[in-house]
Design an enzyme around this catalytic site. Structure first.
Site, PDB file in Angstrom:
ATOM      1  N   HIS A 380       0.687  -1.104   0.075  1.00 38.95           N
ATOM      2  CA  HIS A 380      -0.094   0.062   0.289  1.00 38.95           C
ATOM      3  C   HIS A 380       0.934   1.422  -0.642  1.00 38.95           C
ATOM      4  O   HIS A 380      -0.212   2.781  -0.162  1.00 38.95           O
ATOM      5  CB  HIS A 380      -1.261   0.172   1.221  1.00 38.95           C
ATOM      6  CG  HIS A 380      -1.961  -1.257   1.135  1.00 38.95           C
ATOM      7  ND1 HIS A 380      -3.287  -1.155   0.732  1.00 38.95           N
ATOM      8  CD2 HIS A 380      -2.204  -2.638   1.975  1.00 38.95           C
ATOM      9  CE1 HIS A 380      -4.154  -2.229   1.044  1.00 38.95           C
ATOM     10  NE2 HIS A 380      -3.627  -2.532   1.159  1.00 38.95           N
ATOM     11  N   LYS A 568      -9.055  13.750   4.592  1.00 38.92           N
ATOM     12  CA  LYS A 568      -7.597  12.493   5.032  1.00 38.92           C
ATOM     13  C   LYS A 568      -7.003  12.892   6.150  1.00 38.92           C
ATOM     14  O   LYS A 568      -6.948  13.520   6.277  1.00 38.92           O
ATOM     15  CB  LYS A 568      -7.427  12.396   3.726  1.00 38.92           C
ATOM     16  CG  LYS A 568      -6.310  13.986   2.999  1.00 38.92           C
ATOM     17  CD  LYS A 568      -5.894  13.367   1.219  1.00 38.92           C
ATOM     18  CE  LYS A 568      -6.615  13.295   0.951  1.00 38.92           C
ATOM     19  NZ  LYS A 568      -6.973  12.203  -0.103  1.00 38.92           N
ATOM     20  N   ARG A 569      -6.193  11.969   5.508  1.00 46.07           N
ATOM     21  CA  ARG A 569      -5.310  11.878   7.667  1.00 46.07           C
ATOM     22  C   ARG A 569      -4.116  13.333   7.014  1.00 46.07           C
ATOM     23  O   ARG A 569      -4.320  13.511   5.912  1.00 46.07           O
ATOM     24  CB  ARG A 569      -4.140  10.521   7.715  1.00 46.07           C
ATOM     25  CG  ARG A 569      -5.141   9.643   8.428  1.00 46.07           C
ATOM     26  CD  ARG A 569      -5.890   9.891   9.644  1.00 46.07           C
ATOM     27  NE  ARG A 569      -3.697  10.265  10.219  1.00 46.07           N
ATOM     28  CZ  ARG A 569      -3.918   8.756  10.421  1.00 46.07           C
ATOM     29  NH1 ARG A 569      -4.040   7.621  11.340  1.00 46.07           N
ATOM     30  NH2 ARG A 569      -2.904   9.455  11.625  1.00 46.07           N
ATOM     31  N   LYS A 574       0.438  15.006   1.347  1.00 43.34           N
ATOM     32  CA  LYS A 574      -0.968  15.097   1.184  1.00 43.34           C
ATOM     33  C   LYS A 574      -1.036  16.539   0.903  1.00 43.34           C
ATOM     34  O   LYS A 574      -2.185  16.767   0.007  1.00 43.34           O
ATOM     35  CB  LYS A 574      -2.369  14.527   2.132  1.00 43.34           C
ATOM     36  CG  LYS A 574      -2.049  12.347   1.983  1.00 43.34           C
ATOM     37  CD  LYS A 574      -2.923  12.374   3.162  1.00 43.34           C
ATOM     38  CE  LYS A 574      -2.594  10.732   3.341  1.00 43.34           C
ATOM     39  NZ  LYS A 574      -3.218   9.734   2.173  1.00 43.34           N
ATOM     40  N   THR A 676      -8.500   6.455  -2.019  1.00 40.36           N
ATOM     41  CA  THR A 676     -10.207   5.429  -2.038  1.00 40.36           C
ATOM     42  C   THR A 676     -11.152   6.285  -1.680  1.00 40.36           C
ATOM     43  O   THR A 676     -12.219   6.286  -2.583  1.00 40.36           O
ATOM     44  CB  THR A 676     -10.539   4.944  -0.737  1.00 40.36           C
ATOM     45  OG1 THR A 676      -9.587   4.778   0.322  1.00 40.36           O
ATOM     46  CG2 THR A 676      -9.793   3.413  -1.311  1.00 40.36           C
ATOM     47  N   LYS A 680     -14.997   8.095  -3.697  1.00 44.18           N
ATOM     48  CA  LYS A 680     -16.113   8.005  -2.504  1.00 44.18           C
ATOM     49  C   LYS A 680     -17.081   9.788  -3.622  1.00 44.18           C
ATOM     50  O   LYS A 680     -18.290   9.344  -3.706  1.00 44.18           O
ATOM     51  CB  LYS A 680     -16.431   7.489  -1.374  1.00 44.18           C
ATOM     52  CG  LYS A 680     -15.635   6.660  -0.950  1.00 44.18           C
ATOM     53  CD  LYS A 680     -14.813   7.389   0.780  1.00 44.18           C
ATOM     54  CE  LYS A 680     -14.088   5.397   0.361  1.00 44.18           C
ATOM     55  NZ  LYS A 680     -13.364   5.965   1.751  1.00 44.18           N
TER      56      LYS A 680
END
Ligand code: 26Q
Length: 834
Positions: A380, A568-569, A574, A676, A680
């Site tokens: 991952h 998100k985290r 990110k 992911t 969504k």
């Protein structure tokens, strides 16, 4: 509150038949009477006297009853037919709530809601009483939960195997702009879904020493002086969508051995009870907490204990039931598949070898054949700091036999490398398992299984051609891609009922069983009535959420503004910081020109930072600091607002995603394995602003360039810079006046904060040369955001984009992903449960 669940309820059987429409029809009346009886049986009182919590517990427990017969039947069918069973081993299952999704999958949601209404009970209120099962950090854990739902819904005999953490991922409070972590006491009330199975407990052994002795020409190994831990399973039914299948999620809890029998077995004598008591807390700590980190490996001993605890309990229990079936141990790989979710459970390779060699007395070669055919592994991440390595000294002491098995696997593997590449020690060093005083868990997982998969096309290519290129050459058929997916049942049907209804009216319900049929919606992408309908649904969702924001945060937001969402985290790669920089830039521009023609926007952030990740925590503080200033600045006429959503978790995701107009997927290209959340949002009609990273690339390919806004460096460009250098972030700071103004503003107190408060952010961007290319991508991000602003002004065009996204989201249903895993990795087929 302690809850005892008497699920041997004869009514339940009857109801089960009703649910399936076998004899009488399931109806509101019978449900009402079941519900009332349930309250009476569980709490010894009448419905009217019961509290909301009691009503919730009774309702959950009743729903579980409804699934019990099929749970048993599914199990029996699998046994009778000898179907191959898949076990998904994962340190994380980020499940969220189950009440509504179980009702939907049983197909009785509407009737139950109606019946409750007639009893004057607000279903939504009861729903809110369920604690999120937050037994995961983020993407990897949520993927495991989506996979369980899909396996059951397709009818794949697949089960989860994990740890029943007493405390899940911490609850986040924002105090004065800072993240504060509170223990997540999710079991405080009742967990109505689980059943404790004491009689299926397993003993897991730690520490001690190994004695070897020759017996009948065979070297036997005995584990002595070990510490025994009792692993107690808690089973949760995983209900398939209207197909009678109920699979199992088995979560293990660590307990002290208690009975004299167990005690003797563990090598303590009776008089040692006192000494043994000292172990109690250290033993129970094994399943006490989930490590709140989704990228760094700290190498903590307790984490290693957790991993072995999961793997050993899981495998012993699988083998116990396999052996009871009287099949030959030599055929194990024909009937059992074990999937390893990232490297965290990769010790399963060594543990299965231990059992087959030491307990079943197979030859090493035969045990290895079985093990490699049974195991498969998903990678991952490519972030090097996330690749797990354990110090051999820690390993050796905690798991002496497992360590010696890994050493033997490694010795044989090195021989194999040298046979293929004589004298090539570089190859040996790059691929061997034990290296530099450490056990490399990814290498163990790759060598010990028959399949290694990445989670999006780009990610798999990077693994094959860069990170794991040597392995890919060595094992040309082992590597494959399985792009992630999400369960459309939770992420559309459950979380966005109005959109679901609009879709059903337009194209019928076929997509529910076959999500790829959503593509029929393309016919409506240019239909003005349908656009208006979808627009209004989004608006209604936004209105509901705006009220919630006003109530909870005291911030008034405009439901007509663009809802721009990054949830998100929190992680530097990110790039929440880049999002924030654009907001500050917009603010600076608005201050100069308050009449600037922009569509009002509300920027939402939701993110937990690992408690030890200082840069991430500082970023949360910065977002809140900037938010406070901007939200209270009247001079910009409410054109922009910022909301930091506290305690982002599955149930909050279900509320915010249906409201999003814009989905922020802006990671540095090459760093986000898949993502992911991106899927969504798309499924709920948000347009994506994205770098070409992870599954964003596949989303772009599906919807076409006109229906997504992409920007920034490509993965190739990023990786070339990483390899050859040539980037100097300070030049961007000096040369781009917008960047200079933003950073100087933040550091100089334009938004508040004490002196040096944001030093870590400054250092990472300027002094440490901006590892994630925030400043380099800034200009193209600003332009992309400007493009979004212009696109949104044309409602008809925007809605065409939105509907096109929904139409193409069906390919990202995890049902498709699971079908690929089943066909190409597990070699197992769906089974019909009659
Ligand atoms: C490891 C050792 C010690 C403590 C914690 C950990 C740890 C825990 C969780 C390391 C990594 C994780 C989780 C990683 C994760 O969630 N990765 C995400 O997986 C998603 C599903 O494949 C992808 O979509 C995301 O891109 C990826 O970041």
């Amino acid at each position: 509150m302690i809850c005892t669940i008497g699920y041997k309820h004869t009514k339940a059987k009857e109801m089960q038949m009703k649910v399936r429409g076998e004899s009488m029809k399931f109806n509101k009346e019978s449900f009402k009477s079941d519900f009332k009886k349930k309250i009476e049986n569980m709490f010894g009182m009448e419905l009217n006297d019961s509290s909301k919590l009691q009503k919730y517990v009774a309702l959950g427990s009743l729903i579980k009853d409804y699934s019990t017969e099929n749970w048993i039947k599914t199990n029996k069918t699998y046994k009778a037919n000898g179907n191959k069973q898949v076990y998904y081993f994962s340190m994380e299952f980020l499940i969220g709530r189950l009440l509504k999704s179980n009702l939907i999958n049983l197909g009785i949601e509407e009737q139950c809601a109606d019946a409750l209404k007639e009893l004057n009970i607000d279903f939504n209120e009861l729903e809110e009483l369920e604690a999120d099962a937050g037994l995961g950090n983020g993407g990897l854990g949520r993927l495991a939960a989506c996979f369980l739902d899909s396996m059951a819904s397709i009818g794949v005999p697949g089960h989860g195997c994990g740890i029943r953490y007493r405390y899940g991922l911490f609850e986040q409070k924002i105090v004065d702009g800072y993240q504060v972590e509170i223990p997540d006491n999710w079991l405080k009330e009742a967990n109505v879904w689980e059943t404790r199975k004491d009689n299926k407990s397993i003993i897991v052994k730690f520490n001690g020493n190994i004695v070897s002795e020759m017996k009948n020409g065979r070297l036997n190994f005995t584990h002595e002086n070990y510490t025994a831990v009792k692993a107690v399973p808690y089973d949760t039914p995983v209900i398939g969508y209207k197909n009678n299948t109920v699979n199992n999620l088995r979560l293990w809890s660590a307990e002290m051995v208690e009975t004299e029998e167990e005690f003797d077995f563990c090598g303590f004598s009776k008089g040692d009870y006192g000494r043994a008591q000292n172990y109690k807390s250290s033993i129970e700590s094994i399943s006490q907490i989930l490590y709140p980190d989704d990228s760094h490996t700290e190498g903590k001993i307790l984490r290693l204990k957790q991993q072995y605890f999961l793997v050993s309990a899981g495998l012993q229990s699988i083998l116990r039931s396999y052996k009871a079936s009287e099949k030959s141990i030599h055929d194990l790989d024909k009937y059992v598949s074990i999937h390893i979710n990232d490297t965290h459970p990769s010790m399963a390779v060594a543990e299965l070898m231990r059992i087959l060699v030491d307990e079943d007395e197979l030859t090493w070669e035969e045990a290895w054949r079985i093990t490699t055919n049974t195991m498969s592994y998903t990678n991952h991440t490519i972030l090097s700091e996330a690749l797990e390595k354990w110090d051999i000294n820690i390993f050796k002491e905690l798991l002496p036999r497992v360590y010696s098995i890994i050493k033997e696997i490694d010795r044989r593997f090195k021989d194999e490398i040298l046979q293929k590449h004589p004298n090539n020690w570089e190859k040996v060093n790059s691929m061997c398992i034990i290296h530099d005083g450490k056990v490399r868990m990814a290498n163990l997982a790759i060598v010990g299984g028959h399949s290694v998969n990445g989670v999006a096309k780009l990610h798999t290519e990077i693994l094959k051609n860069r990170e794991l290129a040597d392995f890919n050459r060595f094992y040309p058929n082992k590597f494959n891609n399985k792009t992630n997916g999400i369960t459309h049942r939770r992420w559309l049907i459950q979380s966005n009922p109005k959109l679901t209804e609009a879709i059903n009216e337009a194209i019928g319900k076929g997509w529910v069983k076959e999500p790829k049929q959503l593509v029929s919606l393309l016919k409506y992408a240019k239909n003005e009535d349908f656009k208006e309908k979808v627009y209004n649904i989004k608006k209604e969702n936004k209105e509901v959420f705006s009220n919630h924001v006003a109530e909870k945060y005291g911030v008034k937001i405009d439901p007509n503004s663009i809802f721009d969402v990054q949830v998100k985290r929190l992680h530097a790669y990110k790039r929440q910081a880049m999002n924030l920089m654009n907001i500050v830039h917009l603010y600076n521009t608005l201050k100069e020109n308050p009449n600037m023609d922009i569509v009002p926007r509300t920027f939402f952030f939701g993110a937990k930072a690992s408690p030890s990740y200082y840069l991430a925590k500082e970023t949360i503080k910065l977002i809140n600091t900037v938010a406070y200033k901007i939200n209270n600045d009247k001079s910009i006429n409410d054109k922009i607002k910022i909301v930091f959503l506290e305690n982002y978790r599955v149930s909050l995701a279900e509320r915010i995603i249906p409201c999003a107009d814009l989905s922020e997927q802006i990671s540095t290209a090459s760093k986000e394995a898949s993502g992911t959340g991106n899927m969504k949002f798309m499924m709920n009609g948000a347009v994506t602003i994205a770098t070409l990273d992870g599954a964003n690339v596949e989303i772009r390919d599906a919807v076409g360039d006109d229906n997504i806004v992409t920007f920034g460096m490509t993965a190739e460009e990023v990786m070339n810079h990483e390899k050859y250098g040539g980037y100097c972030s300070r030049d961007y700071y000096n040369d781009d006046m917008r960047i200079k103004r933003i950073i100087d503003g933040i550091m100089g107190g334009q938004f508040g904060g004490y002196n040096n408060e944001f030093n870590n952010i400054y250092n990472s961007l300027i002094n440490y040369n901006d590892e994630y290319f925030v400043l380099k991508d800034f200009d193209s991000y600003v332009k992309a955001q400007d493009k979004v602003n212009n696109l949104y002004k044309n409602r008809s065009k925007w809605m065409e984009m939105s509907i096109t996204n929904i139409a193409h989201s069906g390919i990202f249903s995890s049902d498709n992903t699971i079908k690929e895993y089943a066909n190409e990795i597990w070699n197992t087929k769906p089974i019909n449960i009659k």
